[in-house]
Design a protein around this motif. Sequence first.
Motif, mmCIF file in Angstrom:
data_model
loop_
_atom_site.group_PDB
_atom_site.id
_atom_site.type_symbol
_atom_site.label_atom_id
_atom_site.label_comp_id
_atom_site.label_asym_id
_atom_site.label_seq_id
_atom_site.Cartn_x
_atom_site.Cartn_y
_atom_site.Cartn_z
ATOM 1 N N ASN A 3 -5.892 40.464 13.097
ATOM 2 C CA ASN A 3 -6.841 40.017 12.080
ATOM 3 C C ASN A 3 -7.339 41.242 11.316
ATOM 4 O O ASN A 3 -7.890 42.169 11.888
ATOM 5 C CB ASN A 3 -7.994 39.294 12.800
ATOM 6 N N ASP A 6 -11.745 41.853 11.207
ATOM 7 C CA ASP A 6 -12.214 41.493 12.537
ATOM 8 C C ASP A 6 -13.471 42.244 12.947
ATOM 9 O O ASP A 6 -13.709 42.459 14.113
ATOM 10 C CB ASP A 6 -11.089 41.704 13.558
ATOM 11 N N ASP A 50 -13.152 34.116 10.090
ATOM 12 C CA ASP A 50 -12.548 35.399 10.458
ATOM 13 C C ASP A 50 -13.610 36.415 10.860
ATOM 14 O O ASP A 50 -13.343 37.322 11.643
ATOM 15 C CB ASP A 50 -11.736 35.973 9.285
#
Length: 225
Positions: A3, A6, A50
């Motif tokens: 990700n 993150d 996210d």
Amino acid sequence: IANQFDYDVLNGQRVVITAGPTREAIDPVRFISNHSSGKMGYALAEAAADAGAEVTLISGPVNLSAPAHVKRIMVESAQDMLDAALHSVENCDVFIGAAAVADYRPESVSTNKLKKGKEASMDIRLVKNPDIIATIAALPNKPFTIGFAAETNDVLSYAREKRLRKQLDMIIANDVSIAGIGFNSDENQVTLITSTDEISLPQTSKRQLARQLIEQIAPHLPTTR
Ligand code: CTP
Ligand code: CA
């Protein structure tokens, strides 16, 4: 693939987002709506998830699939969207109104399909829809509330007035008279307005912009859980 977003700036925060248009029925086969694509709201839902938030996305009819790890509630009318928002907003930390809510709906919905008459014109009487974000912002335990102002002229002054009138903590102003940004396009260019600051962000994709918006919103929240 890791990700790329993150850093968990919204870790544990509960975020409710409205997105897309609403549809206001005229009869069983017809409605009033608008060209909102839902892209900005969906991009915000994805970016918030996210960033570690627990996200509920209340969506009008759009051609987009739900982002990963987002709870999506599909609705049609402004009244349905308000009901879903009031239901979802309990214990939520952030409310973002990205939906293009129809300002008016037909006063009555015909149960049968309307027939074409002999007259050369017809009238449909419209009545005002409830203001969803203003209703949320007036709750006693109101979340940090963020609205959008899509304007064609006097963008910043209309946006400032809207923020105050609806009691929003932040409003995201964009000029929809410029081709290629805002309504139904892939890019956007906005100015964030709070009671103390006005920050203009450069034109970029809605996905990139959503991430920048999440970063801008995070420091305003009481404390990360
Ligand atoms: N909004 C809402 N419910 C409505 C109308 C608008 O929650 N019935 C929210 C939108 O999601 C957006 C903000 O209010 O976050 C501003 O929407 P906008 O249409 O610009 O404001 P209006 O008060 O409807 O003013 P206008 O006459 O410019 O349409
Ligand atoms: Ca409106």
